[in-house]
Design a protein around this motif. Sequence first.
Motif, short mmCIF file in Angstrom:
data_model
loop_
_atom_site.label_atom_id
_atom_site.label_comp_id
_atom_site.label_asym_id
_atom_site.label_seq_id
_atom_site.Cartn_x
_atom_site.Cartn_y
_atom_site.Cartn_z
N THR A 128 3.85 1.12 -0.02
CA THR A 128 2.52 0.67 0.39
C THR A 128 1.59 0.59 -0.82
OG1 THR A 128 2.83 1.73 2.53
CG2 THR A 128 0.57 1.17 1.92
N ARG A 129 1.68 1.60 -1.64
CA ARG A 129 0.84 1.65 -2.82
C ARG A 129 1.09 0.42 -3.70
NH1 ARG A 129 -2.03 4.60 -6.54
NH2 ARG A 129 -1.28 4.35 -8.67
N SER A 130 2.37 0.09 -3.86
CA SER A 130 2.73 -1.06 -4.68
C SER A 130 2.17 -2.35 -4.06
CB SER A 130 4.26 -1.11 -4.80
OG SER A 130 4.66 -2.40 -5.16
N ARG A 131 2.24 -2.45 -2.73
CA ARG A 131 1.73 -3.65 -2.07
C ARG A 131 0.21 -3.76 -2.26
NH1 ARG A 131 3.80 -3.03 2.82
NH2 ARG A 131 1.99 -2.59 4.11
N VAL A 132 -0.46 -2.63 -2.12
CA VAL A 132 -1.92 -2.63 -2.30
C VAL A 132 -2.27 -3.08 -3.72
CG1 VAL A 132 -3.95 -1.14 -2.50
CG2 VAL A 132 -2.41 -0.89 -0.53
N LEU A 133 -1.56 -2.52 -4.69
CA LEU A 133 -1.89 -2.84 -6.08
C LEU A 133 -1.63 -4.32 -6.39
CD1 LEU A 133 -0.66 0.37 -7.96
CD2 LEU A 133 -3.00 -0.29 -7.33
N SER A 134 -0.55 -4.86 -5.84
CA SER A 134 -0.29 -6.27 -6.13
C SER A 134 -1.31 -7.17 -5.42
CB SER A 134 1.15 -6.65 -5.77
OG SER A 134 1.35 -6.48 -4.38
N THR A 135 -1.78 -6.74 -4.23
CA THR A 135 -2.82 -7.50 -3.54
C THR A 135 -4.12 -7.48 -4.34
OG1 THR A 135 -1.82 -6.77 -1.46
CG2 THR A 135 -4.00 -7.79 -1.32
N VAL A 136 -4.41 -6.30 -4.89
CA VAL A 136 -5.61 -6.17 -5.72
C VAL A 136 -5.55 -7.16 -6.87
CG1 VAL A 136 -6.66 -4.65 -7.46
CG2 VAL A 136 -6.20 -3.78 -5.16
N GLU A 137 -4.37 -7.25 -7.48
CA GLU A 137 -4.21 -8.15 -8.62
C GLU A 137 -4.36 -9.60 -8.17
OE1 GLU A 137 -0.84 -8.24 -12.03
OE2 GLU A 137 -1.33 -6.32 -11.09
N GLU A 138 -3.66 -9.89 -7.08
CA GLU A 138 -3.67 -11.24 -6.51
C GLU A 138 -5.09 -11.72 -6.22
OE1 GLU A 138 -2.10 -13.05 -2.26
OE2 GLU A 138 -1.29 -11.14 -3.01
N LEU A 139 -5.88 -10.85 -5.61
CA LEU A 139 -7.24 -11.24 -5.21
C LEU A 139 -8.26 -11.07 -6.33
CD1 LEU A 139 -7.44 -9.70 -1.60
CD2 LEU A 139 -7.03 -12.08 -2.24
N ASP A 140 -7.80 -10.54 -7.45
CA ASP A 140 -8.69 -10.30 -8.57
C ASP A 140 -9.84 -9.38 -8.16
OD1 ASP A 140 -9.39 -10.48 -11.20
OD2 ASP A 140 -10.61 -12.28 -10.95
N TYR A 141 -9.46 -8.37 -7.37
CA TYR A 141 -10.46 -7.44 -6.85
C TYR A 141 -10.86 -6.44 -7.94
CZ TYR A 141 -12.12 -3.32 -4.25
OH TYR A 141 -12.83 -2.23 -3.81
N VAL A 142 -12.16 -6.33 -8.19
CA VAL A 142 -12.62 -5.34 -9.16
C VAL A 142 -12.72 -3.99 -8.45
CG1 VAL A 142 -14.47 -4.64 -10.71
CG2 VAL A 142 -13.93 -7.06 -10.42
N VAL A 143 -11.82 -3.11 -8.85
CA VAL A 143 -11.74 -1.84 -8.15
C VAL A 143 -13.03 -1.05 -8.28
CG1 VAL A 143 -10.50 0.31 -7.89
CG2 VAL A 143 -9.28 -1.74 -8.60
N SER A 144 -13.53 -0.67 -7.16
CA SER A 144 -14.69 0.23 -7.14
C SER A 144 -14.27 1.46 -6.35
CB SER A 144 -15.85 -0.46 -6.45
OG SER A 144 -16.91 0.44 -6.29
#
Lengths: 363, 363
Positions: B47-63
């Motif tokens: 799950t963690r890996s999926r979240v991280l790749s989604t973050v990358e995909e969406l160019d989400y700036v982690v807050s």
Amino acid sequence: MTEEDHEPAAGTHAGQVNMADVARRAGVSIATVSRALRGLPGVSPRTRSRVLSTVEELDYVVSPAASSLRGATRRVAVVLPRLDSWFASTMLATIESTLRQADLDVLVYQVGTEEKRTHFFRDLPTRRKVDAVVLVTLPIGGEEEARLDLMGVQVVIAGTRLRDFPSVSVDDVAIGYGAVRHLVDLGHRRIGMIRTFDTDGAQWASELNRLTGYLNAVAAHDLPDDPALVATVPYGIDAGAEGMRQLLALPEPPTAVFCYSDDIAVAAMTALSQRGLRVPEDISVIGVDGHALGELFRLTTIDQHVTDQARTASTMVLDLLAGHSLADSRVTLPTHLVERGSTGPPAPSRTREQRAGRTRSAQ
Amino acid sequence: MTEEDHEPAAGTHAGQVNMADVARRAGVSIATVSRALRGLPGVSPRTRSRVLSTVEELDYVVSPAASSLRGATRRVAVVLPRLDSWFASTMLATIESTLRQADLDVLVYQVGTEEKRTHFFRDLPTRRKVDAVVLVTLPIGGEEEARLDLMGVQVVIAGTRLRDFPSVSVDDVAIGYGAVRHLVDLGHRRIGMIRTFDTDGAQWASELNRLTGYLNAVAAHDLPDDPALVATVPYGIDAGAEGMRQLLALPEPPTAVFCYSDDIAVAAMTALSQRGLRVPEDISVIGVDGHALGELFRLTTIDQHVTDQARTASTMVLDLLAGHSLADSRVTLPTHLVERGSTGPPAPSRTREQRAGRTRSAQ
């Protein structure tokens, strides 16, 4: 120090015009611009008019009035020498509750040392962190006072007074006088005082004023005016006990003692109890504050209604942020004598013994 | 409540992508996204890996991780039930001093009532006011706990523990046990406890744990297990005095009393002194805290080193804001018995009298 250091954050507003520009163009100091814009006394009508027309001419967005009105940060700084005293934490607790109800956040700054005070007054203007500052019983030096005009925020003073800033305080001279008067009414003549001083070297106005009240009452009632009756001890948890030890070591100790604060009075009573002396049979003790512990220790005190002071200061902040002018709003709240078990008439037998002792030692 | 209410202020960053978008795309809850991004346990590697790749995909700036690293607000919220206690004001005073040295500002929130707690946890995420939150001895309900994951800020717990958040606390069970053990070592058998409860209805973990420690020690040393020996009184300045009055009213009062805190112990000793009873000759008293007043009253106590706890919590905040991971960083600081004059062996004569009294009343 460059001129930029002086500038409030007005430069961040549209037009890039800041208070220094207004001052230069109007031919007055930045402080005068600040005072004129806040409607404070000490600026002639003519100067004020010139400042206002310059503001209009330069299209200067007045800060903080303008920004406060639109609730720029919704934050208020509470600045106090220390947090670890009953007075300070009660003041902060009440200010926080009151401002929170108005949806304002409270930042807290302890500036006990001169270095920290300097730092605080130097940094605040350039950061634009808050809409208002409440200074709680803060000893303020000349340079710091000048900076207050330049902070670009609303200022409220609590627990003391400062120039013509909106303030809420009590009459500390009357407190000192009233405490001694209560002891005189009970029949005491030989009345001591336990003073304290800030170990960081600051002068507390309340301290000097309560001493003045004590001395005025001593003079007015023609009491023994013996400098040894005033014990001065460094501020701390043990201050009252140390002060009482000094007074008990006198050839003729007082029959009643006025203590700077309830903290001091409770510690003083502890020292008495550890010597096997009874309060008030052997010695009366009166404090100042209305400390929560007072009732537990049956302490007679002058209540200075700290929560009322805090609520008034909070209301002043809310009024200022709502755009109301509070020029000359220096509120002095009443104080009250709360009689509990720690004061009573001097023991006649003890007084006789003391007289006998004095006579003997005088022979 | 709309979904927007849940969202941390990530939406204010470039790209307009927020945590809810990531959660939707990854097919997980917002809480899971938050936990995955903060490296907390409870999220499977997959799950963690999926979240991280989604973050990358969406160019989400982690807050908050990204924003914290660049010191987005430079503000830290200290949240506590109340300010007007020695423990709370000492904690806040030390946290403020420590964070101030790192040029961070401290916002303070008193959330004594459940309503205020709910309000705080509901509003904080949407405002993005702070980089981190320090929760000091705060009773947290289930919904509030869930909200912590969504706050979008770093969280540190002080004075207690909560799940796997970085925390600093002491072992309150050991404190209760150690206090009773000290009294047993002195020869006491009939040992009372004065507990207190929050008048706002909150459950304090420290309170329950110290009681557990007391009960464990009673069982381990085969002491009289009389429920009447535990006096439970509402929190307040008079709590200790009221608790002691209850214990003294027992047919067979204890010879020693373990008090929940030093505040309680000092008030309890006042009640004893007002009855003409001596400490420790007639009754021993032990507290918990290391309160500044303790030395003045010669109070034996278990020192829980509040300033050390506060400094550790502050360091955790600084570490988190510097981008270090503190997963599983739950620190338990040691406590120490400080022996002063308020505990001593039980008076043999008194014990005999009591025995005689008991025998008589049993006849």
